[in-house]
Write an enzyme that holds these catalytic residues in place. Sequence first.
Site, short mmCIF file in Angstrom:
data_model
loop_
_atom_site.label_atom_id
_atom_site.label_comp_id
_atom_site.label_asym_id
_atom_site.label_seq_id
_atom_site.Cartn_x
_atom_site.Cartn_y
_atom_site.Cartn_z
N ASP A 70 -14.77 10.71 6.00
CA ASP A 70 -13.99 9.47 6.00
C ASP A 70 -14.56 8.45 5.03
O ASP A 70 -13.81 7.71 4.38
CB ASP A 70 -13.97 8.87 7.41
CG ASP A 70 -13.04 9.63 8.35
OD1 ASP A 70 -12.15 10.35 7.84
OD2 ASP A 70 -13.19 9.50 9.57
N GLY A 71 -15.89 8.38 4.90
CA GLY A 71 -16.50 7.45 3.95
C GLY A 71 -16.07 7.75 2.52
O GLY A 71 -15.86 6.83 1.72
N ASN A 142 -10.42 0.17 6.30
CA ASN A 142 -10.80 0.29 7.71
C ASN A 142 -11.05 -1.07 8.37
O ASN A 142 -10.33 -1.48 9.26
CB ASN A 142 -12.05 1.15 7.86
CG ASN A 142 -11.73 2.56 8.30
OD1 ASN A 142 -10.58 2.95 8.39
ND2 ASN A 142 -12.76 3.34 8.57
N ASP A 143 -12.10 -1.75 7.92
CA ASP A 143 -12.49 -2.96 8.64
C ASP A 143 -13.43 -3.84 7.83
O ASP A 143 -14.05 -3.41 6.85
CB ASP A 143 -13.17 -2.60 9.97
CG ASP A 143 -14.29 -1.58 9.81
OD1 ASP A 143 -15.18 -1.79 8.97
OD2 ASP A 143 -14.29 -0.56 10.53
N THR A 182 -9.76 3.68 14.71
CA THR A 182 -10.46 4.88 15.16
C THR A 182 -11.91 4.92 14.66
O THR A 182 -12.59 5.93 14.86
CB THR A 182 -9.73 6.15 14.65
OG1 THR A 182 -9.65 6.10 13.22
CG2 THR A 182 -8.34 6.23 15.23
N ALA A 183 -12.36 3.85 14.05
CA ALA A 183 -13.72 3.83 13.48
C ALA A 183 -14.62 2.90 14.28
O ALA A 183 -14.77 3.05 15.49
CB ALA A 183 -13.63 3.43 12.01
N TYR A 184 -15.22 1.92 13.63
CA TYR A 184 -16.16 1.00 14.28
C TYR A 184 -15.52 0.29 15.47
O TYR A 184 -16.11 0.13 16.54
CB TYR A 184 -16.64 -0.01 13.24
CG TYR A 184 -17.85 -0.86 13.62
CD1 TYR A 184 -18.50 -0.70 14.84
CD2 TYR A 184 -18.33 -1.82 12.74
CE1 TYR A 184 -19.60 -1.47 15.17
CE2 TYR A 184 -19.44 -2.59 13.06
CZ TYR A 184 -20.06 -2.42 14.28
OH TYR A 184 -21.16 -3.19 14.60
N LEU A 186 -13.22 1.29 17.50
CA LEU A 186 -13.13 2.18 18.66
C LEU A 186 -14.46 2.25 19.38
O LEU A 186 -14.53 2.16 20.61
CB LEU A 186 -12.68 3.57 18.22
CG LEU A 186 -12.61 4.63 19.32
CD1 LEU A 186 -11.52 4.29 20.32
CD2 LEU A 186 -12.38 6.01 18.72
N SER A 187 -15.55 2.39 18.61
CA SER A 187 -16.88 2.46 19.21
C SER A 187 -17.24 1.16 19.93
O SER A 187 -18.03 1.17 20.87
CB SER A 187 -17.93 2.77 18.14
OG SER A 187 -17.67 4.03 17.53
#
Length: 288
Positions: A70-71, A142-143, A182-184, A186-187
């Site tokens: 993903d990165g 993403n963010d 779905t990345a940071y 979500l965690s």
Amino acid sequence: MLRIAIYPNFQKKHALSCAKEVIARLHQFGGEIWVDNSCRAEFAEFSCIKYDYFPAMVHRIDIVIAIGGDGTMLRCAKEMIGSKALLLGINTGTLGFMAGLETNELDELSRLFLGKYELSPRMMIEGTLKHENKVQTFTALNDIAVSGLYGKVFDFTVCADDNLIGRYRADGIVCSTPTGSTAYALSAGGPLLEPELSCIELTFICPHSLFNRPLLVSSERRITIRHTARDSRNILLSADGESPIPFPLGARLDIVKSKHSISLINLRNGGFYDAVNRKLMQSIKGFS
């Protein structure tokens, strides 16, 4: 003729061997293959490749295939800003939630030449950090996250179009796109969002409160974050997980929907929900 650029991440295991197999298949299907000049040595055995610098070639390419995790796709997407090329990810990493193919699915590449694929348009966000006379901008797929180093708790305010949403004490905040849900985010306890939605998700990192919950804000809003911590030396900002920069006391971070977007190619059936079940639910359901 379909013009396709290969964007491999050689730091990922099997990425080079995967890239070579992809190139061989694309050449067999009649594609015009482009690779960045920095990869000449790795692909010296192929006479069918055209070389140029990626930022220059991407504006005359139809499809970019990012090979890695993903990165890798996030970095590739940023280098594609302003182009009309479509992005396909082939996962050689661990999760690879954004990828449209796994390494054991390369037979599906033939569908690119038949036009038999789904497109998933993804919004991006833009952050502007203003402090004194200095202005820095960031674009993220993403963010954009603000957090304290070493789990440092700090106080900050969040506004939407200058209307106060709230005052918070937490380890930080993640401002994400639906893709980044779905990345940071979500965690940090945020919800899953369909990636084609147009909104900004605000997820608080370890809030020191029983009542702080994630918020979904219209993508037409401007989100403003200011922190009021006395000690600002360890408050940092990062866009899409890139190297963080200081978020100094008195600075203002504005986040808006970017004028840029990107379309991801999916070559398998099921799309987002298939990826959720295969990549996020297996450990819960005990699938093999």
